[in-house]
Design an enzyme around this catalytic site. Structure first.
Site, mmCIF file in Angstrom:
data_model
loop_
_atom_site.group_PDB
_atom_site.id
_atom_site.type_symbol
_atom_site.label_atom_id
_atom_site.label_comp_id
_atom_site.label_asym_id
_atom_site.label_seq_id
_atom_site.Cartn_x
_atom_site.Cartn_y
_atom_site.Cartn_z
ATOM 1 N N ASP A 1 -0.489 4.273 1.054
ATOM 2 C CA ASP A 1 -1.302 4.970 1.847
ATOM 3 C C ASP A 1 -0.800 5.759 3.230
ATOM 4 O O ASP A 1 -1.371 6.410 3.754
ATOM 5 C CB ASP A 1 -2.703 4.745 1.915
ATOM 6 N N ALA B 1 -10.286 -7.505 7.870
ATOM 7 C CA ALA B 1 -9.155 -7.200 8.802
ATOM 8 C C ALA B 1 -9.109 -6.751 10.180
ATOM 9 O O ALA B 1 -8.880 -7.184 11.090
ATOM 10 C CB ALA B 1 -8.008 -6.582 7.975
ATOM 11 N N CYS C 1 15.274 16.336 -12.181
ATOM 12 C CA CYS C 1 16.443 16.304 -11.525
ATOM 13 C C CYS C 1 16.373 15.233 -10.303
ATOM 14 O O CYS C 1 17.295 15.211 -9.637
ATOM 15 C CB CYS C 1 16.508 17.752 -10.844
ATOM 16 N N HIS D 1 5.768 -0.631 -2.939
ATOM 17 C CA HIS D 1 5.200 -0.075 -4.083
ATOM 18 C C HIS D 1 5.338 1.560 -4.005
ATOM 19 O O HIS D 1 5.047 2.257 -4.643
ATOM 20 C CB HIS D 1 3.819 -0.219 -4.706
ATOM 21 N N ASN E 1 0.862 -1.253 0.122
ATOM 22 C CA ASN E 1 -0.098 0.160 0.043
ATOM 23 C C ASN E 1 0.755 1.111 -0.007
ATOM 24 O O ASN E 1 1.967 1.292 0.650
ATOM 25 C CB ASN E 1 -0.797 -0.078 1.297
ATOM 26 N N CYS F 1 10.879 14.510 -8.515
ATOM 27 C CA CYS F 1 11.169 15.210 -9.858
ATOM 28 C C CYS F 1 11.471 14.363 -11.013
ATOM 29 O O CYS F 1 12.438 13.628 -10.746
ATOM 30 C CB CYS F 1 12.048 16.612 -9.680
ATOM 31 N N GLU G 1 -12.196 -13.375 1.829
ATOM 32 C CA GLU G 1 -12.279 -14.287 0.393
ATOM 33 C C GLU G 1 -11.237 -15.053 0.395
ATOM 34 O O GLU G 1 -10.043 -14.828 1.111
ATOM 35 C CB GLU G 1 -12.048 -13.357 -0.817
ATOM 36 N N CYS H 1 13.806 23.074 -10.658
ATOM 37 C CA CYS H 1 14.393 22.866 -11.851
ATOM 38 C C CYS H 1 12.976 22.978 -12.925
ATOM 39 O O CYS H 1 13.120 22.672 -14.139
ATOM 40 C CB CYS H 1 15.114 21.652 -12.192
HETATM 41 N N1 APR Z 1 -10.173 -7.213 5.276
HETATM 42 C C1 APR Z 1 -9.239 -7.788 4.747
HETATM 43 N N2 APR Z 1 -9.218 -7.924 3.446
HETATM 44 C C2 APR Z 1 -10.123 -7.807 2.321
HETATM 45 C C3 APR Z 1 -11.107 -6.662 3.084
HETATM 46 C C4 APR Z 1 -10.864 -6.485 4.477
HETATM 47 N N3 APR Z 1 -11.951 -5.708 4.879
HETATM 48 N N4 APR Z 1 -11.895 -6.126 1.868
HETATM 49 C C5 APR Z 1 -11.168 -6.891 0.811
HETATM 50 N N5 APR Z 1 -10.444 -7.594 1.113
HETATM 51 C C6 APR Z 1 -9.397 -8.515 0.189
HETATM 52 C C7 APR Z 1 -10.101 -8.883 -1.054
HETATM 53 O O1 APR Z 1 -10.545 -10.406 -0.890
HETATM 54 C C8 APR Z 1 -8.571 -9.275 -1.970
HETATM 55 O O2 APR Z 1 -8.357 -10.420 -1.567
HETATM 56 O O3 APR Z 1 -8.300 -7.722 -0.096
HETATM 57 C C9 APR Z 1 -7.818 -8.119 -1.166
HETATM 58 C C10 APR Z 1 -7.357 -6.922 -2.271
HETATM 59 O O4 APR Z 1 -6.905 -7.448 -3.279
HETATM 60 P P1 APR Z 1 -6.289 -6.389 -4.483
HETATM 61 O O5 APR Z 1 -7.157 -5.145 -4.795
HETATM 62 O O6 APR Z 1 -5.618 -6.996 -5.581
HETATM 63 O O7 APR Z 1 -4.721 -5.510 -3.706
HETATM 64 P P2 APR Z 1 -3.512 -6.152 -3.608
HETATM 65 O O8 APR Z 1 -3.277 -7.603 -3.600
HETATM 66 O O9 APR Z 1 -2.970 -5.193 -2.588
HETATM 67 O O10 APR Z 1 -3.032 -5.733 -4.907
HETATM 68 C C11 APR Z 1 -1.607 -5.276 -5.074
HETATM 69 O O11 APR Z 1 -1.960 -4.106 -7.048
HETATM 70 O O12 APR Z 1 -2.596 -2.341 -8.531
HETATM 71 C C12 APR Z 1 -1.694 -3.012 -7.674
HETATM 72 O O13 APR Z 1 0.136 -1.650 -6.790
HETATM 73 C C13 APR Z 1 -1.265 -1.866 -6.755
HETATM 74 O O14 APR Z 1 -0.616 -2.192 -4.495
HETATM 75 C C14 APR Z 1 -1.231 -2.898 -5.584
HETATM 76 C C15 APR Z 1 -1.377 -4.181 -5.791
#
Ligand code: APR
Length: 257
Positions: free
Chosen positions: A107, A236, A133, A122, A105, A130, A219, A154
């Site tokens: 964020d 989570a 530069c 990531h 993440n 930049c 999932e 720059c």
């Molecule tokens: N708690 C835990 N897991 C959750 C929740 C929740 N509340 N809600 C959704 N999920 C799970 C989903 O089931 C899914 O398996 O989080 C996962 C999110 O998957 P992605 O969107 O594919 O995220 P991620 O695996 O982090 O993607 C990797 O993809 O586009 C790039 O750079 C971006 O870092 C990102 C990378």
């Protein structure tokens, strides 16, 4: 009742008896903070065109790309606060059990929650670089009211310091994550589909070098039937709170004995 208290108790035992616990997080851990995941029905890529994060597109259409990037990653993400799952990871670090977080993440919520050892696979949206530069800027130093933002030194185009499609992983984070995976005896995966490479190799490396894999996800992911030893099915924030309660109870009873 598939996700029984028994499974949480089993995971809590593994964590409190661990020598080197490492957490690996994906977009799912920030969903309860109001940040949508990337994939899936309500995912970001179902609403926005991912080409705004393609380097060639960004350089060709900086204003158009920055307008979307600002909306998603600064206006919208900027409002997000850590949720209980982030807080539990910070508490686990304070307790000495958790040695580091490896996150996909961008964020900054792990740092806001209080984690101090965070390997950002990531990059991070709170830093900008930049493109000319290569100087780095903190978010507070940049005015995003005027797009596209330019380097104050720059006049080069500024880019968020997270990786765009096709860009390499920051070397330091990559190496540190590999080392952490190797050292881990318990490895906690929270909220990741496991679809994005090379990040998805890190948990596999941990498994291959002997770690027990605990996964938190409502999932099934690519990891679940491949490397996961204990799947805690659920959100989570809820699961991590229950897990921490169990760890605290067990630690207290250990002290009393
Ligand atoms: N708690 C835990 N897991 C959750 C929740 C929740 N509340 N809600 C959704 N999920 C799970 C989903 O089931 C899914 O398996 O989080 C996962 C999110 O998957 P992605 O969107 O594919 O995220 P991620 O695996 O982090 O993607 C990797 O993809 O586009 C790039 O750079 C971006 O870092 C990102 C990378």
């Amino acid at each position: 009742m598939e996700n029984s208290d028994n499974k949480i108790s089993q995971a809590a035992d593994k964590i409190m008896n661990s020598r080197h616990l490492v957490a690996f997080t994906g977009a799912g851990i920030s969903v309860e903070s109001g940040i949508p995941s990337f994939r899936g029905e309500d995912g970001l890529w179902s609403k926005y065109d991912p080409q705004v994060l393609e380097l060639s597109h960004f350089h060709q259409y900086p204003l158009e790309s920055w307008t979307v990037i600002k909306e998603i990653f600064y206006d919208f993400f900027g409002e997000a606060r850590p949720n209980p799952a982030h807080v539990v990871l910070a508490d686990l670090e304070k307790s000495g059990l958790l040695k580091c977080v490896i996150t996909q993440n961008i964020d900054n919520l792990h740092q806001t929650a209080g984690n101090t050892v965070v390997h950002e696979f990531h990059g991070n949206s709170h830093n900008l670089v930049c493109t000319k530069c290569k100087r780095h800027f903190g978010l507070a130093e940049v005015n995003l009211d005027v797009l596209p933002p330019k380097c104050g030194l720059c006049q080069g185009l500024l880019k968020p310091d997270f990786i765009f499609f096709g860009e390499g992983i920051p070397q330091q984070a990559y190496q540190a994550s590999h080392i952490a995976a190797e050292k881990a005896d318990v490895f906690l995966i929270i909220g990741s589909t496991g679809e994005v490479s090379p990040a998805n190799q890190i948990p596999v490396h941990a498994k291959n070098t002997g770690a027990t894999i605990i996964e938190v996800n409502p999932e099934k992911s690519r990891y679940t039937s491949y490397i996961t030893d204990i799947h805690l099915k659920g959100k989570a924030g809820e699961i991590m709170t229950k897990l921490m309660e169990q760890i605290s109870i067990k630690l207290k009873s250990k002290v009393i004995k």
